[in-house]
Design a protein around this motif. Sequence first.
Motif, short mmCIF file in Angstrom:
data_model
loop_
_atom_site.label_atom_id
_atom_site.label_comp_id
_atom_site.label_asym_id
_atom_site.label_seq_id
_atom_site.Cartn_x
_atom_site.Cartn_y
_atom_site.Cartn_z
N GLU A 1 42.10 42.83 43.29
CA GLU A 1 42.38 41.33 44.18
C GLU A 1 40.82 40.44 43.96
O GLU A 1 41.38 39.56 43.72
N ALA A 2 39.72 41.85 43.78
CA ALA A 2 38.79 41.05 43.56
C ALA A 2 38.63 39.85 41.93
O ALA A 2 38.05 38.77 41.92
N ALA A 3 38.92 40.62 41.52
CA ALA A 3 39.12 40.07 39.65
C ALA A 3 40.10 38.99 39.84
O ALA A 3 39.51 37.67 39.52
N ARG A 4 40.85 38.97 40.62
CA ARG A 4 41.66 38.17 40.49
C ARG A 4 41.50 37.01 41.46
O ARG A 4 41.50 35.53 40.84
N ASP A 5 40.62 36.73 42.51
CA ASP A 5 40.22 36.38 43.70
C ASP A 5 38.92 35.12 42.73
O ASP A 5 39.30 34.46 42.83
N MET A 6 38.54 36.08 41.91
CA MET A 6 37.33 35.05 40.91
C MET A 6 37.38 34.37 39.61
O MET A 6 37.08 34.54 38.20
N ALA B 1 34.25 45.76 47.51
CA ALA B 1 35.18 45.52 45.82
C ALA B 1 34.18 45.09 44.64
O ALA B 1 34.54 44.86 43.77
N HIS C 1 32.72 50.68 37.48
CA HIS C 1 32.14 51.31 36.48
C HIS C 1 31.61 50.42 35.30
O HIS C 1 31.25 50.18 33.96
N PRO D 1 39.85 51.15 32.65
CA PRO D 1 38.63 51.70 32.44
C PRO D 1 38.96 52.28 34.16
O PRO D 1 37.64 53.93 34.06
N LEU D 2 39.12 52.37 34.89
CA LEU D 2 39.55 52.83 35.83
C LEU D 2 39.87 54.17 35.86
O LEU D 2 39.60 55.27 36.58
N ASP E 1 40.35 51.74 44.80
CA ASP E 1 40.61 50.12 45.87
C ASP E 1 41.34 48.76 45.81
O ASP E 1 40.88 48.50 44.92
N ALA F 1 45.44 33.04 43.48
CA ALA F 1 44.42 32.58 43.82
C ALA F 1 43.59 32.74 42.75
O ALA F 1 42.06 32.60 43.00
N PHE G 1 32.43 46.60 41.11
CA PHE G 1 33.36 47.48 40.56
C PHE G 1 32.46 48.78 40.00
O PHE G 1 31.43 48.59 39.48
N GLU H 1 40.07 44.43 32.21
CA GLU H 1 38.94 44.87 32.83
C GLU H 1 38.25 45.56 33.99
O GLU H 1 37.52 46.41 33.89
N ILE H 2 39.42 45.83 34.51
CA ILE H 2 39.66 46.93 35.67
C ILE H 2 40.34 48.39 35.98
O ILE H 2 40.00 48.71 35.65
N ALA I 1 41.34 46.63 46.58
CA ALA I 1 40.36 45.07 46.81
C ALA I 1 40.17 44.58 45.32
O ALA I 1 39.53 43.68 44.99
N LEU I 2 39.85 46.16 44.50
CA LEU I 2 39.00 45.81 43.13
C LEU I 2 40.02 44.81 41.79
O LEU I 2 39.35 44.21 41.84
N PHE J 1 29.76 33.66 41.05
CA PHE J 1 31.30 32.29 41.42
C PHE J 1 31.28 30.93 41.04
O PHE J 1 31.82 30.31 40.47
N PHE K 1 30.92 39.23 35.99
CA PHE K 1 31.78 39.61 35.75
C PHE K 1 32.71 38.37 36.10
O PHE K 1 33.36 37.61 35.28
N PHE L 1 34.57 40.87 50.08
CA PHE L 1 35.69 41.83 50.50
C PHE L 1 35.26 42.88 51.82
O PHE L 1 33.73 43.12 51.59
#
Lengths: 270, 361
Positions: free
Chosen positions: A165-170, B88, B92, A184-185, A160, B75, B90, A180-181, A162-163, B154, B101, B84
């Motif tokens: 994107e979500a990490a970047r968003d955070m 989204a 794993h 591993p995936l 996905d 971003a 994770f 990290e994403i 979005a995974l 966050f 996170f 989302f």
Amino acid sequence: MQPSRSTRIALLIYGIVTIVVLYLPLISVGFASISQARYLSFPIKRYSTKWYAEALQSDTVRDLLTTSLKVAVIVTVISVAAAFFGALAFARYHWKFRTLFQKLILLPIFFPQTVLGLALLMWFNAVGVIPTWKTAVVAHLVWIAPIATLIVAIRAYSFDPALEEAARDMGAGTLTILREITLPLLMPGLVSAGLFAFLLSWGNFPLSLFTTGADSTLPEWLYAKMVSGYSPLVPTLGVMSVVGSFLVIMVAFTVTWLVRAMRESRTAMD
Amino acid sequence: MDAQNILRLRNVVKDFGTFRALHGIELDIKEGEFFTIVGPSGSGKSTLIRLLVGMEELSEGEIWLRDKRIDQTPANQRPTCMVFQSLALFPHMTVGQNIEFPLKLRKEAPAARRKRALELLDLLRLPQNYYDKRISQCSGGERQRVALARALAFDPEILFFDEPLSALDYRLRKTLEKELKDLHARTGKTFVYITHSLEEAMVMSDRIAIMKEGRFEQIAVADVIYGSPVSRFVAEFMGEVNLFEVTGTPRGAPEGPGLESRLDGKAAGAGLMLAHGEAGTIMVRPEYVRFLPAGQSTDFMVRGTLVGQYALGSRIQYEVETAEGQVLTVEKLREDRFAGAEGAAVVLGFEAEHAHMIRGA
């Protein structure tokens, strides 16, 4: 629907026959390797491990194993690295030449390996490179890297977007996201790609035949000895080759399992 | 420059090639507000939220977060966070690792991270032992809560939501809508939510913006949008509605085919006056329309034939076809149900104060 009793018996027999036909030849190689006689004949009169002892002491055998291993390991490492980025380009990111890339990458797989090997040999000659095990690495890569890429791409398709994107968003940067994403995936895909790459290189005959030059890999030697000058070392080395593949798979599984266990215990700790 | 506006958009334009997805959006969102953007698919609401979190670059305009301009900030450097549509989470990582996170990215100590994660599990009414669960072991509703907990970890200035409830079944959605509203009240954060569902918007929001083809049609509180829409589009988007095309008489009263009016000068008080010849649309919601017994009259009346009735749970919906072929909708609570057979001639009526005039053609 439950299959009827007769269907089940028929299926069972079919299964057994398939397994026997598939594995009996392999088993007979195993028997041949532990027979004391120079030529294979059944029933085996005297069992002996002397060919194994001889194989382990022989310089030729050591050279063969080293060459095969060297080629396979290097091919595996480069294939997996290329497959990781190749698969992301193949399946994850939208870019201008993506469709072209997806088609081009399949081409080497469609070539018969003997043709590919011959073409590469001619090309090496043309540019003045003397074939050794190093040129065999290149030849193997031409064929194996695309396969590894496809294996990782299957995994990357189910990813996905979005995974990331979500990490970047955070607040994660590109390298953190990769570590990290993404990595591993894709890891299960990378492990299978690595296994495939190693096994395809380890057992490869047609590409090696054309491109190793004076060096020789295990499958090449087995073929040469069958054509001229059979030695009982042939089944012995055959078995050792199979055991080698098997060991690699076992090691890969153990490492995967250990990594998972470690990750879980780390979770429990922090 | 209004100090209490946390987010300000000025002339925000987004082009995809030759297609203009957003036409000069102007928007002010107040500190601590629950603001919902509603629109059908393709209205530009997803594009807008992706611009706000920084996943798309705007073509023109400015976005201000308090006194900082953020439209050129990537971003990962914006102090905002989004839940989302796919959540989204994770796969794993465990629930705890997911929640931690953003804290891990800030290099907080493991003990502090864990403490915060457990607090958030509490806040979202998830049992503490979920900390070590895998995401795949969580149900749909639990995943929603984990995603929320991660976003709250966050600690964003603004929390954005991209239709996170759309994949859930009706009952769970209803529960989570209320929980989300409750969470908004308890955290005091600014929530910006996008959805295509009117109900979701009505239940949760302080203010609603209705979006159509890259523009805002109307921005107002739910009651105003429901009762006094500025256009047919808004009226029809916000649920069942009856619309009558009217024009102004020489005396300024609205007049339309099939619509009998006995306003007696009440039109002005109800804001229903039109200039002579001006076109307008009178809107009335189905729950304000009554079946009139013989001899009774209301400000507006329509004659027709009962053509259908449907049970909607607590309410019954009736369809009445007029002589002009227009199908009107009436809704009654079950206890006030209308005893009439299909095919019966009926007279419908409604009062001027329940009617709303949509001006313009």
